[in-house]
Design a protein around this motif. Structure first.
Motif, PDB file in Angstrom:
ATOM      1  N   GLU A  97       0.690  -1.260   0.073  1.00 49.61           N
ATOM      2  CA  GLU A  97       0.071  -0.143   0.053  1.00 49.61           C
ATOM      3  C   GLU A  97       0.731   1.389  -0.089  1.00 49.61           C
ATOM      4  OE1 GLU A  97      -3.967  -1.731   2.337  1.00 49.61           O
ATOM      5  OE2 GLU A  97      -2.295  -0.870   3.662  1.00 49.61           O
ATOM      6  N   MET A  98       1.951   1.295   0.701  1.00 51.26           N
ATOM      7  CA  MET A  98       2.952   2.359   0.825  1.00 51.26           C
ATOM      8  C   MET A  98       3.519   2.614  -0.505  1.00 51.26           C
ATOM      9  SD  MET A  98       3.985   4.605   2.900  1.00 51.26           S
ATOM     10  CE  MET A  98       4.053   6.028   2.020  1.00 51.26           C
ATOM     11  N   GLU A  99       3.773   1.693  -1.530  1.00 56.54           N
ATOM     12  CA  GLU A  99       4.327   1.889  -2.806  1.00 56.54           C
ATOM     13  C   GLU A  99       3.134   2.450  -3.795  1.00 56.54           C
ATOM     14  OE1 GLU A  99       7.341   1.389  -4.209  1.00 56.54           O
ATOM     15  OE2 GLU A  99       7.788   1.306  -2.004  1.00 56.54           O
ATOM     16  N   GLU A 100       1.918   2.045  -3.495  1.00 61.29           N
ATOM     17  CA  GLU A 100       0.891   2.592  -4.024  1.00 61.29           C
ATOM     18  C   GLU A 100       0.608   4.072  -3.995  1.00 61.29           C
ATOM     19  OE1 GLU A 100      -2.422   2.502  -7.186  1.00 61.29           O
ATOM     20  OE2 GLU A 100      -0.261   1.359  -6.706  1.00 61.29           O
ATOM     21  N   ILE A 101       0.894   4.486  -2.600  1.00 59.10           N
ATOM     22  CA  ILE A 101       0.915   5.876  -2.270  1.00 59.10           C
ATOM     23  C   ILE A 101       2.037   6.667  -2.658  1.00 59.10           C
ATOM     24  CG2 ILE A 101       1.064   7.371  -0.211  1.00 59.10           C
ATOM     25  CD1 ILE A 101      -0.705   5.240   1.350  1.00 59.10           C
ATOM     26  N   LYS A 102       3.087   6.275  -2.871  1.00 61.84           N
ATOM     27  CA  LYS A 102       4.235   6.835  -3.210  1.00 61.84           C
ATOM     28  C   LYS A 102       4.162   7.073  -4.714  1.00 61.84           C
ATOM     29  CE  LYS A 102       7.663   5.512   0.297  1.00 61.84           C
ATOM     30  NZ  LYS A 102       8.825   4.500   0.609  1.00 61.84           N
ATOM     31  N   LYS A 103       3.475   5.944  -5.424  1.00 53.89           N
ATOM     32  CA  LYS A 103       3.331   6.227  -6.779  1.00 53.89           C
ATOM     33  C   LYS A 103       2.548   7.281  -7.421  1.00 53.89           C
ATOM     34  CE  LYS A 103       1.499   2.599  -9.078  1.00 53.89           C
ATOM     35  NZ  LYS A 103       1.257   1.323  -9.587  1.00 53.89           N
ATOM     36  N   LYS A 104       1.446   7.305  -6.500  1.00 48.24           N
ATOM     37  CA  LYS A 104       0.181   8.286  -6.704  1.00 48.24           C
ATOM     38  C   LYS A 104       0.603   9.654  -6.256  1.00 48.24           C
ATOM     39  CE  LYS A 104      -2.324   4.895  -8.960  1.00 48.24           C
ATOM     40  NZ  LYS A 104      -3.844   4.868  -8.326  1.00 48.24           N
ATOM     41  N   SER A 105       0.973   9.812  -5.510  1.00 51.25           N
ATOM     42  CA  SER A 105       1.213  11.220  -4.655  1.00 51.25           C
ATOM     43  C   SER A 105       2.667  11.971  -5.425  1.00 51.25           C
ATOM     44  CB  SER A 105       1.611  11.032  -3.255  1.00 51.25           C
ATOM     45  OG  SER A 105       2.727  10.313  -2.923  1.00 51.25           O
ATOM     46  N   ARG A 106       2.522  13.065  -5.579  1.00 50.14           N
ATOM     47  CA  ARG A 106       3.544  14.113  -6.197  1.00 50.14           C
ATOM     48  C   ARG A 106       4.475  14.175  -5.110  1.00 50.14           C
ATOM     49  NH1 ARG A 106      -1.445  17.097  -8.226  1.00 50.14           N
ATOM     50  NH2 ARG A 106      -2.123  16.274 -10.103  1.00 50.14           N
ATOM     51  N   ILE A 107       3.940  14.340  -3.930  1.00 54.21           N
ATOM     52  CA  ILE A 107       4.905  14.662  -2.749  1.00 54.21           C
ATOM     53  C   ILE A 107       4.821  13.484  -1.789  1.00 54.21           C
ATOM     54  CG2 ILE A 107       5.673  16.277  -0.756  1.00 54.21           C
ATOM     55  CD1 ILE A 107       6.521  17.178  -3.431  1.00 54.21           C
ATOM     56  N   CYS A 108       5.305  12.902  -1.104  1.00 53.41           N
ATOM     57  CA  CYS A 108       5.298  11.891  -0.019  1.00 53.41           C
ATOM     58  C   CYS A 108       6.105  12.219   1.014  1.00 53.41           C
ATOM     59  CB  CYS A 108       5.480  10.508  -0.550  1.00 53.41           C
ATOM     60  SG  CYS A 108       5.154   9.359   0.822  1.00 53.41           S
ATOM     61  N   ARG A 109       5.619  12.582   2.275  1.00 55.89           N
ATOM     62  CA  ARG A 109       6.530  13.035   3.247  1.00 55.89           C
ATOM     63  C   ARG A 109       6.255  11.839   4.571  1.00 55.89           C
ATOM     64  NH1 ARG A 109       6.561  19.640   4.763  1.00 55.89           N
ATOM     65  NH2 ARG A 109       7.500  19.883   2.591  1.00 55.89           N
ATOM     66  N   VAL A 110       7.038  11.133   5.039  1.00 54.51           N
ATOM     67  CA  VAL A 110       7.031   9.785   5.957  1.00 54.51           C
ATOM     68  C   VAL A 110       7.453  10.570   7.005  1.00 54.51           C
ATOM     69  CG1 VAL A 110       7.435   7.891   6.479  1.00 54.51           C
ATOM     70  CG2 VAL A 110       7.140   8.093   4.010  1.00 54.51           C
ATOM     71  N   LEU A 111       6.554  10.473   8.052  1.00 51.74           N
ATOM     72  CA  LEU A 111       6.815  11.148   9.500  1.00 51.74           C
ATOM     73  C   LEU A 111       7.423   9.868  10.578  1.00 51.74           C
ATOM     74  CD1 LEU A 111       3.901  13.534   9.497  1.00 51.74           C
ATOM     75  CD2 LEU A 111       6.376  14.326   8.659  1.00 51.74           C
ATOM     76  N   PRO A 112       8.095  10.325  11.657  1.00 52.43           N
ATOM     77  CA  PRO A 112       8.528   9.498  12.463  1.00 52.43           C
ATOM     78  C   PRO A 112       6.987   9.003  13.103  1.00 52.43           C
ATOM     79  CG  PRO A 112       9.376  11.608  13.055  1.00 52.43           C
ATOM     80  CD  PRO A 112       8.844  11.572  11.759  1.00 52.43           C
ATOM     81  N   ALA A 113       6.948   7.671  13.446  1.00 50.59           N
ATOM     82  CA  ALA A 113       5.883   7.291  14.704  1.00 50.59           C
ATOM     83  C   ALA A 113       5.634   7.929  15.538  1.00 50.59           C
ATOM     84  CB  ALA A 113       5.933   5.843  14.649  1.00 50.59           C
ATOM     85  N   GLN A 114       6.781   8.417  16.237  1.00 49.03           N
ATOM     86  CA  GLN A 114       6.707   9.039  17.620  1.00 49.03           C
ATOM     87  C   GLN A 114       6.866  10.561  17.293  1.00 49.03           C
ATOM     88  OE1 GLN A 114       9.474   7.161  20.252  1.00 49.03           O
ATOM     89  NE2 GLN A 114       8.009   5.555  20.799  1.00 49.03           N
ATOM     90  N   LYS A 115       5.924  11.340  17.349  1.00 46.76           N
ATOM     91  CA  LYS A 115       6.013  12.920  17.035  1.00 46.76           C
ATOM     92  C   LYS A 115       4.936  13.706  17.967  1.00 46.76           C
ATOM     93  CE  LYS A 115       3.011  11.892  13.027  1.00 46.76           C
ATOM     94  NZ  LYS A 115       2.538  10.729  13.522  1.00 46.76           N
ATOM     95  N   ASP A 116       5.025  14.978  18.034  1.00 48.68           N
ATOM     96  CA  ASP A 116       4.310  15.649  18.983  1.00 48.68           C
ATOM     97  C   ASP A 116       3.065  15.895  17.965  1.00 48.68           C
ATOM     98  OD1 ASP A 116       6.098  15.601  20.987  1.00 48.68           O
ATOM     99  OD2 ASP A 116       7.131  17.528  20.256  1.00 48.68           O
ATOM    100  N   GLU A 117       3.060  15.861  16.889  1.00 50.70           N
ATOM    101  CA  GLU A 117       1.584  16.197  16.055  1.00 50.70           C
ATOM    102  C   GLU A 117       1.151  15.116  15.531  1.00 50.70           C
ATOM    103  OE1 GLU A 117       2.886  19.074  12.982  1.00 50.70           O
ATOM    104  OE2 GLU A 117       4.497  17.580  12.088  1.00 50.70           O
ATOM    105  N   THR A 118      -0.063  15.347  15.270  1.00 52.91           N
ATOM    106  CA  THR A 118      -0.864  14.070  14.596  1.00 52.91           C
ATOM    107  C   THR A 118      -0.619  14.082  13.101  1.00 52.91           C
ATOM    108  OG1 THR A 118      -2.922  15.453  14.104  1.00 52.91           O
ATOM    109  CG2 THR A 118      -2.841  14.336  16.254  1.00 52.91           C
ATOM    110  N   ASP A 119      -0.962  13.219  12.379  1.00 53.83           N
ATOM    111  CA  ASP A 119      -0.836  13.408  10.820  1.00 53.83           C
ATOM    112  C   ASP A 119      -1.891  14.235  10.254  1.00 53.83           C
ATOM    113  OD1 ASP A 119       1.095  10.974  10.763  1.00 53.83           O
ATOM    114  OD2 ASP A 119      -0.549   9.712  10.683  1.00 53.83           O
ATOM    115  N   THR A 120      -2.988  14.509  10.648  1.00 55.86           N
ATOM    116  CA  THR A 120      -3.803  15.698  10.369  1.00 55.86           C
ATOM    117  C   THR A 120      -3.247  16.786  10.526  1.00 55.86           C
ATOM    118  OG1 THR A 120      -5.788  13.806  10.881  1.00 55.86           O
ATOM    119  CG2 THR A 120      -6.301  16.391  10.538  1.00 55.86           C
TER     120      THR A 120
END
Length: 220
Positions: free
Chosen positions: A61-84
């Protein structure tokens, strides 16, 4: 920088997302937050950006996201902000949005829903009164800071509700079935199931934070 309109698909209930994405795809920039990016990848040949830690998607699924999105930013799982929050920050930084619509913000996990509602207090969204909305097929919710506003009725919605996220001072509603004139509320309150008298109404208040919801009943 030119202002643009942005749709952000987040990872809540995806039931109504497809129809709304197709409605806005020609007029809005499209950003997917975490699994919302997977939804966009399944609906469109390409979209503007994917933002998130993507800890809930498979490698395929990650490969499909990378293929379709013009920009893909992968964030660390442990972070202070939500993905939203990260997706909203990206949209504001990149598109200087005049409007942000969140799809998939309702349903799903209750903690995610509460987090999405509490976005109204986030410093990122200060100065965007009435410009950010949470939407599905049956509901549209917008946040407002103090001021005077004209609101148009959405053709497919019946009910109009005013939810005080904080105490509200001098709330006035005109052009509705149940008007108010300078009413104070010393605690957050939900004024639900009002209705437009015609195709537009006016409201104003002097202090607080207000959520305004247009909605209709779900039908099987």
């Amino acid at each position: 920088m030119q202002s643009e309109k942005v749709v952000i698909v987040v990872g809540g209930d995806q039931t109504d997302v497809a129809a709304l994405v197709h409605r806005y795809s020609a007029s809005h920039r499209l950003v997917g937050a975490d699994r919302g990016a997977l939804t966009l990848a399944g609906l469109l040949a390409d979209f503007d950006a994917a933002i998130g830690d993507f800890d809930s998607v498979t490698p395929a699924e990650m490969e499909e996201i990378k293929k379709k999105s013009r920009i893909c930013r992968v964030l660390p799982a442990q972070k202070d902000e939500t993905d939203t929050e990260a997706a909203i920050a990206y949209a504001i930084e990149t598109f200087n949005p005049e409007e942000i619509i969140l799809l998939g913000a309702f349903g799903g996990r209750l903690d995610h829903l509460m987090s999405n509602l509490w976005l109204a207090f986030h410093p990122l969204l200060q100065g965007m009164a009435g410009k950010i909305s949470l939407m599905d097929r049956h509901n549209s919710l917008r946040f407002y800071m103090p001021g005077s506003y004209v609101l148009e009725k959405e053709a497919d919605k019946k009910y109009l509700s005013f939810i005080g996220m904080t105490p509200i001072k001098k709330l006035t509603l005109t052009g509705v079935a149940y008007p108010l004139h300078g009413k104070d509320y010393d605690y957050p309150i939900a004024l639900v199931s009002n209705e437009f008298e015609e195709n537009g109404m006016r409201f104003s208040f002097e202090s607080g934070l207000l959520a305004v919801i247009q909605s209709t009943d779900k039908r099987k």
